[in-house]
Design a protein around this motif. Structure first.
Motif, mmCIF file in Angstrom:
data_model
loop_
_atom_site.group_PDB
_atom_site.id
_atom_site.type_symbol
_atom_site.label_atom_id
_atom_site.label_comp_id
_atom_site.label_asym_id
_atom_site.label_seq_id
_atom_site.Cartn_x
_atom_site.Cartn_y
_atom_site.Cartn_z
ATOM 1 N N ASN A 287 0.117 3.622 -50.562
ATOM 2 C CA ASN A 287 -0.596 4.667 -49.841
ATOM 3 C C ASN A 287 -1.930 4.153 -49.300
ATOM 4 O OD1 ASN A 287 -0.678 7.622 -49.151
ATOM 5 N ND2 ASN A 287 -2.580 7.479 -50.312
ATOM 6 N N ALA A 288 -2.562 3.224 -50.024
ATOM 7 C CA ALA A 288 -3.804 2.621 -49.527
ATOM 8 C C ALA A 288 -3.559 1.912 -48.205
ATOM 9 C CB ALA A 288 -4.349 1.644 -50.568
ATOM 10 N N GLN A 289 -2.438 1.198 -48.095
ATOM 11 C CA GLN A 289 -2.104 0.539 -46.832
ATOM 12 C C GLN A 289 -1.807 1.560 -45.746
ATOM 13 O OE1 GLN A 289 1.095 -2.184 -47.639
ATOM 14 N NE2 GLN A 289 -0.032 -3.289 -49.218
ATOM 15 N N ASN A 290 -1.181 2.666 -46.142
ATOM 16 C CA ASN A 290 -0.890 3.732 -45.190
ATOM 17 C C ASN A 290 -2.170 4.357 -44.654
ATOM 18 O OD1 ASN A 290 0.856 5.496 -43.748
ATOM 19 N ND2 ASN A 290 0.590 7.066 -45.319
ATOM 20 N N LYS B 295 -5.068 4.041 -36.091
ATOM 21 C CA LYS B 295 -4.530 4.781 -34.946
ATOM 22 C C LYS B 295 -5.479 5.899 -34.515
ATOM 23 C CE LYS B 295 0.299 3.984 -36.280
ATOM 24 N NZ LYS B 295 1.550 4.639 -36.778
ATOM 25 N N LEU B 296 -5.973 6.629 -35.501
ATOM 26 C CA LEU B 296 -6.833 7.773 -35.209
ATOM 27 C C LEU B 296 -8.125 7.347 -34.529
ATOM 28 C CD1 LEU B 296 -7.564 10.792 -35.519
ATOM 29 C CD2 LEU B 296 -8.415 10.255 -37.813
ATOM 30 N N PHE B 297 -8.762 6.316 -35.086
ATOM 31 C CA PHE B 297 -10.099 5.981 -34.608
ATOM 32 C C PHE B 297 -10.116 5.006 -33.442
ATOM 33 C CE2 PHE B 297 -11.005 7.965 -38.643
ATOM 34 C CZ PHE B 297 -12.087 8.756 -38.308
ATOM 35 N N LEU B 298 -8.972 4.436 -33.107
ATOM 36 C CA LEU B 298 -8.890 3.726 -31.826
ATOM 37 C C LEU B 298 -9.072 4.721 -30.688
ATOM 38 C CD1 LEU B 298 -6.021 1.088 -32.236
ATOM 39 C CD2 LEU B 298 -8.416 0.645 -31.662
ATOM 40 N N ALA B 299 -8.466 5.892 -30.837
ATOM 41 C CA ALA B 299 -8.626 6.947 -29.826
ATOM 42 C C ALA B 299 -10.070 7.440 -29.782
ATOM 43 C CB ALA B 299 -7.673 8.097 -30.122
ATOM 44 N N VAL B 300 -10.676 7.629 -30.970
ATOM 45 C CA VAL B 300 -12.075 8.080 -31.037
ATOM 46 C C VAL B 300 -12.995 7.057 -30.377
ATOM 47 C CG1 VAL B 300 -13.997 8.582 -32.596
ATOM 48 C CG2 VAL B 300 -11.712 9.470 -33.101
ATOM 49 N N GLY B 301 -12.779 5.780 -30.678
ATOM 50 C CA GLY B 301 -13.600 4.729 -30.098
ATOM 51 C C GLY B 301 -13.460 4.634 -28.594
ATOM 52 N N ILE C 299 -26.710 -0.116 -20.579
ATOM 53 C CA ILE C 299 -25.907 0.933 -21.215
ATOM 54 C C ILE C 299 -24.417 0.717 -20.932
ATOM 55 C CG2 ILE C 299 -25.439 3.411 -21.267
ATOM 56 C CD1 ILE C 299 -28.407 3.860 -20.583
ATOM 57 N N ILE C 300 -24.085 0.384 -19.695
ATOM 58 C CA ILE C 300 -22.690 0.115 -19.329
ATOM 59 C C ILE C 300 -22.133 -1.054 -20.148
ATOM 60 C CG2 ILE C 300 -21.187 -0.751 -17.498
ATOM 61 C CD1 ILE C 300 -21.784 2.101 -17.015
ATOM 62 N N LEU C 301 -22.921 -2.099 -20.288
ATOM 63 C CA LEU C 301 -22.440 -3.305 -20.958
ATOM 64 C C LEU C 301 -22.274 -3.136 -22.466
ATOM 65 C CD1 LEU C 301 -24.384 -6.122 -19.056
ATOM 66 C CD2 LEU C 301 -21.986 -5.490 -18.834
ATOM 67 N N ILE C 302 -23.007 -2.212 -23.063
ATOM 68 C CA ILE C 302 -22.910 -2.033 -24.517
ATOM 69 C C ILE C 302 -21.831 -1.021 -24.904
ATOM 70 C CG2 ILE C 302 -24.519 -0.107 -24.923
ATOM 71 C CD1 ILE C 302 -25.733 -1.813 -27.192
ATOM 72 N N ALA C 303 -21.301 -0.279 -23.943
ATOM 73 C CA ALA C 303 -20.322 0.782 -24.221
ATOM 74 C C ALA C 303 -19.089 0.302 -24.987
ATOM 75 C CB ALA C 303 -19.908 1.469 -22.915
ATOM 76 N N PRO C 304 -18.469 -0.853 -24.653
ATOM 77 C CA PRO C 304 -17.267 -1.281 -25.393
ATOM 78 C C PRO C 304 -17.498 -1.526 -26.882
ATOM 79 C CG PRO C 304 -17.473 -2.509 -23.326
ATOM 80 C CD PRO C 304 -18.750 -1.756 -23.514
ATOM 81 N N SER C 305 -18.757 -1.677 -27.297
ATOM 82 C CA SER C 305 -19.036 -1.920 -28.716
ATOM 83 C C SER C 305 -18.610 -0.755 -29.595
ATOM 84 C CB SER C 305 -20.526 -2.202 -28.918
ATOM 85 O OG SER C 305 -20.894 -3.418 -28.313
ATOM 86 N N VAL C 306 -18.519 0.456 -29.034
ATOM 87 C CA VAL C 306 -18.074 1.606 -29.823
ATOM 88 C C VAL C 306 -16.615 1.433 -30.223
ATOM 89 C CG1 VAL C 306 -17.735 4.096 -29.836
ATOM 90 C CG2 VAL C 306 -19.727 3.137 -28.700
ATOM 91 N N LEU C 307 -15.765 1.086 -29.271
ATOM 92 C CA LEU C 307 -14.350 0.867 -29.559
ATOM 93 C C LEU C 307 -14.163 -0.287 -30.540
ATOM 94 C CD1 LEU C 307 -11.342 1.369 -29.040
ATOM 95 C CD2 LEU C 307 -11.516 -0.112 -27.025
ATOM 96 N N LEU C 308 -14.848 -1.387 -30.285
ATOM 97 C CA LEU C 308 -14.742 -2.550 -31.173
ATOM 98 C C LEU C 308 -15.284 -2.237 -32.559
ATOM 99 C CD1 LEU C 308 -15.969 -5.167 -28.551
ATOM 100 C CD2 LEU C 308 -13.629 -4.963 -29.417
ATOM 101 N N GLY C 309 -16.337 -1.426 -32.620
ATOM 102 C CA GLY C 309 -16.914 -1.044 -33.904
ATOM 103 C C GLY C 309 -15.964 -0.208 -34.749
ATOM 104 N N CYS C 310 -15.157 0.652 -34.108
ATOM 105 C CA CYS C 310 -14.178 1.453 -34.839
ATOM 106 C C CYS C 310 -13.131 0.565 -35.512
ATOM 107 C CB CYS C 310 -13.493 2.437 -33.887
ATOM 108 S SG CYS C 310 -14.507 3.857 -33.435
ATOM 109 N N ILE C 311 -12.674 -0.446 -34.792
ATOM 110 C CA ILE C 311 -11.694 -1.380 -35.356
ATOM 111 C C ILE C 311 -12.276 -2.075 -36.586
ATOM 112 C CG2 ILE C 311 -10.366 -3.482 -34.911
ATOM 113 C CD1 ILE C 311 -10.317 -2.645 -31.935
#
Length: 526
Positions: A80-83, A90-96, A124-136
């Protein structure tokens, strides 16, 4: 890849945090010297929008995954920990992804209407992808932290720091060297200092990518251990609901924390014009850029030094969360009291001498770190002193917040942070007019003082535990000895040897007397 207890796990994270912060200093300090006060204003403007979105999307995620994973491990539900990890990813890729889009879409309106720095939209534009990468990265770190294995978090932090230093400084340097060619790709009239700041910010985004890539590379070489246990799997929908239930209050709390940076952005630039010393200083530095200069100096110099120690003690919060979770789930009061006391005392032991030392040597430290920014240093010396009590409060607050989250009360920090943000806003509006940038520093200290006081009261009430006060009094006394000795040493050596040697000798003397005093006042075996 074996699990560690609180002491060992926290030590791993602390060492990695010190190394990562050292790498961060190698990035931020030369960058500040390259950009100057106004350039750092553009850099900080980008962070002022990025950090609240990042806080909401990412900050609570690591703690939520760690807590649910620790719960499953405590019940020997290893599958279940792996689950939990897969569901969270999956959830937070969408959030990011949505967070990244939100920052990019808000870049120009924020730069023009909030920051009053139209050219800040580039960074600001250049730092935006860090949110998605940070979620991962946060999902991966939280999973291993929940397994009481702090090595992946520690190593990913180092990977992030190395990429930030190398890529950020290289890109900023290249932007400076090829300014005439680079500026042609931007609208006419663009301030090139904003372009240079954006080049440094791109290094931050690349460092987030480096941290995210660390985990799949790690799994190529290290296989996860399959343990036998309860094979029950909780429904992914229930896991998602629980993740959001834990992560959202923590994220909102962190969002409120980052409101302090937006409050500073909105109030410092505006209130500086009402400061009684404004006209004299603005004539010296240039009236048009003066508010931006003050804001950039405060965030680029004083706040950079202020954040050095809290970023290290933050690791104590990560280290303590799994241990407190297990003790709370098993209703083990003895372990709960022992781990809580260790975490609070460890943060206090690191924070007090650092705060007192930085306070008494603020001029020497700022001059050493930022030798090319004498005007900015002059403005920030007193402000840094006002910030130091707040640094202690913030350092100790990190483990307290993690312990509240571990006991199933993630919404408590949010309520506390909302109260503190109101105090910060009122403090800025009231104090900056009379004290200039020192007013913003003092209101920050008041804000974090209220946070620590309220969070401790609530935590002790929830858990019903008590911790001894004597060790904390010993730390305060030893810290005062440290500060007095460092100050006296600095005064005696200032006109005898160079400022650099004076600084390092004063730090060494203060540190040695602090350790000696702690050793004499406490049980030597401990």
């Amino acid at each position: 890849m074996k699990k560690q207890g609180f002491i060992k796990g926290s030590l791993i994270l602390l060492v990695s945090a010190v190394l990562a912060k050292g790498l961060g200093a190698l990035f931020k300090i030369p960058l500040t010297n390259m950009l100057g006060g106004v350039g750092m204003g553009f850099f900080s403007c980008a962070y002022s929008l990025f950090l609240p979105v990042y806080a909401l999307a990412v900050t609570g995620l690591s703690a939520a995954v760690a807590r649910l994973t620790a719960q499953s491990v405590a019940l020997e539900m290893y599958k279940n920990a792996q689950n939990i990890r897969k569901t969270a990813m999956k959830l937070f890729l969408a959030v990011g992804f949505f967070g990244m889009i939100a920052i990019a879409a808000s870049a120009k309106p924020f730069a023009v209407y909030i920051a009053k720095s139209p050219d800040a939209w580039i960074g600001i534009i250049l730092i935006a992808p860090s949110v998605l990468l940070g979620c991962i990265t946060a999902v991966e770190r939280g999973y291993y932290e929940g397994l009481c294995n702090m090595y992946p978090t520690a190593l990913s932090q180092l990977a992030e720091g190395i990429v930030k230093v190398s890529a950020g400084l290289l890109l900023c340097s290249l932007a400076s060297k090829h300014s005439e060619t680079l500026i042609t790709y931007f609208p006419v009239g663009t301030d090139f200092r904003a372009v240079k700041a954006a080049a440094g910010i791109l290094g931050v985004t690349l460092s987030s990518a480096g941290s995210a890539l660390f985990f799949p590379i790690m799994r190529i070489f290290i296989r996860s251990e399959n343990k036998m246990g309860d094979e029950t799997l909780i429904n992914s929908r229930d896991i998602s609901r629980e993740l959001i239930k834990i992560a959202l209050p923590i994220g909102i709390s962190s969002l409120v924390t980052n409101f302090t940076s937006i409050i500073d952005l909105a109030t410092i630039i505006g209130c500086c014009r009402m400061y009684k010393g404004y006209h004299e200083l603005s004539l010296q530095f240039g009236q048009e850029d003066f508010p931006q200069f003050i804001y950039g100096s405060f965030t680029g110099l004083a706040i950079t030094v202020f954040n050095l120690i809290p970023s290290v003690t933050n690791m104590l919060g990560k280290g303590i969360l799994p241990s407190i979770t297990v003790a709370w789930e098993r209703n083990d009061k003895k372990s709960l009291q022992k781990n809580s006391s260790q975490a609070l005392l460890a943060a206090f032991i690191m924070a007090v001498p650092a705060a007192i030392g930085i306070g008494v040597l603020s001029k020497q430290i700022l001059s050493f770190l930022f030798p090319m920014q004498s005007d900015e240093v002059a403005i920030c010396i007193e402000a840094l002193k006002y910030l130091m009590p707040g640094m202690v409060f913030l350092c100790v607050s990190f483990p307290v917040f993690s312990m509240l989250q571990a006991t199933g009360n993630p919404s408590v920090p949010l309520k506390i942070m909302l109260i503190a943000s109101v105090i910060k806003l009122i403090g800025n509006l009231t104090l900056i007019k009379h004290m200039g940038i020192n007013g913003a520093a003092l209101s920050t200290t008041l804000c974090y003082g209220i946070i620590l006081l309220l969070s401790l009261v609530v935590y002790f009430k929830i858990t019903g535990i008590k911790i001894p006060v004597k060790p904390f009094l010993s730390v305060i006394y030893s810290g005062i000895i440290c500060g007095i000795s460092a100050m006296l040493c600095c005064d005696r050596l200032t006109h005898v040897i160079s400022e650099t040697y004076t600084l390092f000798i004063s730090i060494a003397v203060g540190g040695c007397l602090y350790l000696l005093s702690m050793w004499l006042l406490n049980d030597q075996k401990k």
